[in-house]
Design a protein around this motif. Structure first.
Motif, PDB file in Angstrom:
ATOM      1  N   PHE A  26       0.719  -1.499   0.302  1.00  0.00           N
ATOM      2  CA  PHE A  26      -0.193   0.384  -0.065  1.00  0.00           C
ATOM      3  C   PHE A  26       1.123   1.522  -0.376  1.00  0.00           C
ATOM      4  O   PHE A  26       1.496   1.364   1.188  1.00  0.00           O
ATOM      5  CB  PHE A  26      -0.866   0.165   0.969  1.00  0.00           C
ATOM      6  N   SER A  27       1.060   2.202  -1.260  1.00  0.00           N
ATOM      7  CA  SER A  27       1.976   3.079  -1.442  1.00  0.00           C
ATOM      8  C   SER A  27       1.330   4.318  -0.963  1.00  0.00           C
ATOM      9  O   SER A  27       0.433   4.597  -0.284  1.00  0.00           O
ATOM     10  CB  SER A  27       2.165   3.712  -2.853  1.00  0.00           C
ATOM     11  N   ASN A  28       2.464   4.779   0.111  1.00  0.00           N
ATOM     12  CA  ASN A  28       2.211   5.744   0.880  1.00  0.00           C
ATOM     13  C   ASN A  28       1.057   5.586   2.386  1.00  0.00           C
ATOM     14  O   ASN A  28       0.566   6.690   2.673  1.00  0.00           O
ATOM     15  CB  ASN A  28       1.882   7.662   0.007  1.00  0.00           C
ATOM     16  N   LEU A  29       1.800   4.160   3.210  1.00  0.00           N
ATOM     17  CA  LEU A  29       0.585   4.144   3.911  1.00  0.00           C
ATOM     18  C   LEU A  29       1.022   4.715   5.228  1.00  0.00           C
ATOM     19  O   LEU A  29      -0.219   5.149   5.874  1.00  0.00           O
ATOM     20  CB  LEU A  29       1.201   2.115   4.134  1.00  0.00           C
ATOM     21  N   GLY A  30       2.137   5.735   5.252  1.00  0.00           N
ATOM     22  CA  GLY A  30       2.199   6.399   7.196  1.00  0.00           C
ATOM     23  C   GLY A  30       1.672   7.771   6.853  1.00  0.00           C
ATOM     24  O   GLY A  30       1.952   8.344   7.764  1.00  0.00           O
ATOM     25  N   GLU A  31       1.368   8.627   5.156  1.00  0.00           N
ATOM     26  CA  GLU A  31       0.667   9.858   5.355  1.00  0.00           C
ATOM     27  C   GLU A  31      -1.267   8.580   5.822  1.00  0.00           C
ATOM     28  O   GLU A  31      -1.282  10.249   6.029  1.00  0.00           O
ATOM     29  CB  GLU A  31       0.924   9.616   3.960  1.00  0.00           C
ATOM     30  N   GLU A  32      -1.539   7.606   5.444  1.00  0.00           N
ATOM     31  CA  GLU A  32      -3.000   7.535   6.103  1.00  0.00           C
ATOM     32  C   GLU A  32      -2.914   7.588   7.763  1.00  0.00           C
ATOM     33  O   GLU A  32      -3.274   7.515   8.861  1.00  0.00           O
ATOM     34  CB  GLU A  32      -3.249   6.408   5.204  1.00  0.00           C
ATOM     35  N   VAL A  33      -1.825   6.177   7.648  1.00  0.00           N
ATOM     36  CA  VAL A  33      -1.732   5.579   9.116  1.00  0.00           C
ATOM     37  C   VAL A  33      -0.062   6.047   9.643  1.00  0.00           C
ATOM     38  O   VAL A  33       0.432   4.558   8.939  1.00  0.00           O
ATOM     39  CB  VAL A  33      -2.656   4.380   9.710  1.00  0.00           C
ATOM     40  N   GLY A  34       0.341   6.259  10.671  1.00  0.00           N
ATOM     41  CA  GLY A  34       1.734   6.098  11.271  1.00  0.00           C
ATOM     42  C   GLY A  34       1.829   5.042  11.792  1.00  0.00           C
ATOM     43  O   GLY A  34       0.790   4.209  12.697  1.00  0.00           O
ATOM     44  N   ARG A  35       3.243   4.727  12.082  1.00  0.00           N
ATOM     45  CA  ARG A  35       3.021   2.836  12.253  1.00  0.00           C
ATOM     46  C   ARG A  35       3.376   3.397  14.034  1.00  0.00           C
ATOM     47  O   ARG A  35       2.319   2.566  14.957  1.00  0.00           O
ATOM     48  CB  ARG A  35       5.024   3.150  12.256  1.00  0.00           C
TER      49      ARG A  35
END
Length: 248
Positions: free
Chosen positions: A230-239
């Motif tokens: 999932f590209s740019n997952l961190g922009e949606e939900v951070g670890r």
């Protein structure tokens, strides 16, 4: 015995001091005094690979029974194959951990067909013919029947219980004092089942904290795998958001 990597290494050392020869399911009769070390890999191939590193350092070998029909790991994934290869490179042998409850089995012929099918799949993964099987949570009926599977050794066969002292840490509970039994040297044949899942480097965790840690790490691993797809997952939900959520 504590549930630590260091205690496991000490156990191996004590076995050697008591002149037990480390064997497998075909070679245990070659020595006057022998021990079979086996590991059922119920949850984590990574933990199993770490365990195999201890054995490599100690110069011993054991057998790792791998589940094919489990939701905890996928033996066909590259990551799992790498862990299996690491175990083998460290000297470990790979056996089949077979869960009969995953199939609609009514006859002995159906059981054998499913078991042989999984054994063939495992052989394709390892590049070595699967020669031994361990049943996952075997039923009393299965244990009483002393079944044989052709060239595949049944590790729950009566031979490995009647002629050997069987010791196990199932559900994180040694039902007998394994250290004392080794120290006494009363039994000339030992068959020891150890689950790497319960062990840690440096310190011991109780069952509750072991399970909580496994759930926590599995959730973060799922996040990381989502990130691979999932590209740019961190922009949606951070670890870090997931870590905070899990820690409550």
């Amino acid at each position: 015995m504590k549930f630590t990597y260091e205690s496991y290494a000490d156990m191996i050392k004590h076995l050697g001091n008591m002149e037990y020869q480390f064997a497998d399911y075909r070679s245990w009769k070659d020595s006057e005094k022998s021990v079979i070390l086996r590991h059922d890999v119920d949850y984590s191939l990574q933990k199993a690979a770490e365990f195999s590193g201890i054995e490599r350092e100690m110069g011993v070998q054991s057998t790792y029974f791998v589940l094919l029909s489990t939701n905890f790991y996928n033996v066909h994934s590259l990551k799992s194959k790498n862990y299996i290869r690491q175990i083998m490179d460290n000297g470990g042998k790979i056996g089949l951990h077979f869960d009969e409850t995953q199939y609609d089995i009514h006859t002995e012929e159906e059981l054998e067909k499913c078991l042989y099918g999984e054994a063939e799949i495992l052989s394709d993964i390892t590049g070595v013919e699967t020669g031994v099987v361990s049943m996952h949570r075997p039923s009393e009926k299965f244990l009483s029947e002393n079944r044989k599977f052709g060239h595949i050794i049944n590790s729950y066969g009566k031979l490995y219980f009647n002629e050997m002292k069987y010791l196990s840490d199932s559900r994180r509970n040694w039902r007998e004092n394994v250290d004392e039994i080794i120290r006494q040297g009363t039994y000339w044949r030992l068959h020891i089942l150890i689950h790497p899942f319960w062990y840690f480097a440096g310190y011991e965790r109780d069952m509750k904290h072991t399970l909580k840690g496994a759930i926590f790490n599995a959730s973060l691993q799922y996040y990381d795998e989502l990130g691979d797809n999932f590209s740019n997952l961190g922009e949606e939900v951070g670890r870090d958001e997931i870590e905070i959520l899990l820690k409550g």
